[in-house]
Design a protein around this motif. Structure first.
Motif, PDB file in Angstrom:
ATOM      1  N   ASP A  63      35.387  27.353  24.111  1.00  0.00           N
ATOM      2  CA  ASP A  63      35.380  27.871  25.480  1.00  0.00           C
ATOM      3  C   ASP A  63      35.075  26.768  26.488  1.00  0.00           C
ATOM      4  O   ASP A  63      35.640  26.742  27.586  1.00  0.00           O
ATOM      5  N   LEU A  93      37.573  25.750  29.538  1.00  0.00           N
ATOM      6  CA  LEU A  93      37.183  25.738  30.948  1.00  0.00           C
ATOM      7  C   LEU A  93      37.443  24.375  31.579  1.00  0.00           C
ATOM      8  O   LEU A  93      37.890  24.284  32.728  1.00  0.00           O
ATOM      9  N   ASP A  99      39.068  31.396  33.572  1.00  0.00           N
ATOM     10  CA  ASP A  99      38.691  31.338  34.982  1.00  0.00           C
ATOM     11  C   ASP A  99      37.492  30.406  35.141  1.00  0.00           C
ATOM     12  O   ASP A  99      36.347  30.812  34.928  1.00  0.00           O
ATOM     13  N   ASP A 108      34.312  31.351  37.661  1.00  0.00           N
ATOM     14  CA  ASP A 108      33.149  32.133  37.217  1.00  0.00           C
ATOM     15  C   ASP A 108      32.800  31.873  35.752  1.00  0.00           C
ATOM     16  O   ASP A 108      31.936  32.538  35.180  1.00  0.00           O
ATOM     17  N   GLY A 109      33.500  30.905  35.137  1.00  0.00           N
ATOM     18  CA  GLY A 109      33.160  30.489  33.780  1.00  0.00           C
ATOM     19  C   GLY A 109      33.500  31.490  32.698  1.00  0.00           C
ATOM     20  O   GLY A 109      32.866  31.497  31.644  1.00  0.00           O
ATOM     21  N   THR A 110      34.524  32.321  32.919  1.00  0.00           N
ATOM     22  CA  THR A 110      34.874  33.334  31.918  1.00  0.00           C
ATOM     23  C   THR A 110      36.141  32.944  31.154  1.00  0.00           C
ATOM     24  O   THR A 110      37.064  32.346  31.709  1.00  0.00           O
ATOM     25  N   VAL A 111      36.143  33.305  29.878  1.00  0.00           N
ATOM     26  CA  VAL A 111      37.306  33.117  29.008  1.00  0.00           C
ATOM     27  C   VAL A 111      37.590  34.460  28.351  1.00  0.00           C
ATOM     28  O   VAL A 111      36.730  35.014  27.663  1.00  0.00           O
ATOM     29  N   THR A 112      38.790  35.000  28.581  1.00  0.00           N
ATOM     30  CA  THR A 112      39.155  36.308  28.035  1.00  0.00           C
ATOM     31  C   THR A 112      40.334  36.154  27.097  1.00  0.00           C
ATOM     32  O   THR A 112      41.414  35.724  27.513  1.00  0.00           O
TER      33      THR A 112
END
Length: 201
Positions: free
Chosen positions: A103, A107, A188, A191-195
């Motif tokens: 992750d 990012l 993203d 906001d530091g998100t990985v989906t």
């Protein structure tokens, strides 16, 4: 045959001062190069020096990277924004983003893509394109550059989404029979998100 081509070239260089040696070599080289382009099949020794170097398989899969704006609209990445990550390298990076990177690496790579995409977008919208961009040779791949008119429909780029695309060709490899795509991962960095979208179809 491939080795003989280079040995013949060395031989011509050795006798280059003789009458017609260079002219004969150049005529033979360009005639062969033109022939492989016209007939559309590999001919030694220039099997990798023309646009028909390798026929397509009946089915192929590759990865496509898209930028996502604040409204959720997607735009395929124009790889001119991220040299030297161009062409098939973009698909390779897409595969790594989907399957191999941590992750943190995802990012970091998404931030790189978004930063470069934003800079490239500003160049296009301002009309401040480099002179060298206009001197680039045409590409032999399915390639579409971003335009200022197209970019007007998009907000600020905020995320990266990777799709796996599968293309099935007809038996004679002359047309596309079907295409399928599925999202693999959305990254993203704002906001530091990985989906991951492993089960989406």
């Amino acid at each position: 045959m491939y080795v003989l081509f280079f040995l013949g070239t060395l031989g011509v260089l050795a006798v280059a001062r003789r009458r017609y040696a260079r002219e004969v070599w150049l005529a033979g080289f360009f005639t062969t190069l033109l022939a492989v382009t016209l007939v559309g099949m590999p001919l030694l020794p220039v099997v990798d020096m023309h646009k028909f170097a390798q026929p397509s398989e009946d089915e192929e899969s590759y990865y496509e990277i898209r930028v996502v704006d604040s409204a959720g609209d997607e735009l395929r990445v124009d790889d001119r924004a991220t040299p030297p990550v161009t062409g098939t390298r973009t698909s390779t990076i897409g595969a790594h983003l989907s399957e191999e990177y941590t992750d943190e690496q995802r990012l970091e790579m998404a931030a790189f893509y978004l930063s470069n995409a934003q800079e490239y977008r500003q160049e296009i919208e301002s009309g401040d394109r480099s002179t060298t961009d206009h001197l680039q040779p045409p590409r032999y791949v399915d390639d579409r550059a971003w335009t200022a008119d197209e970019l007007e429909a998009y907000g600020e780029f905020e995320a990266l989404r990777v799709y796996e695309r599968t293309v099935v060709y007809t038996d004679d490899n002359t047309a596309v029979e079907s295409t399928e795509e599925r999202p693999r991962v959305t990254i993203d960095p704002t906001d530091g998100t990985v989906t991951e979208h492993e089960d989406d179809r």
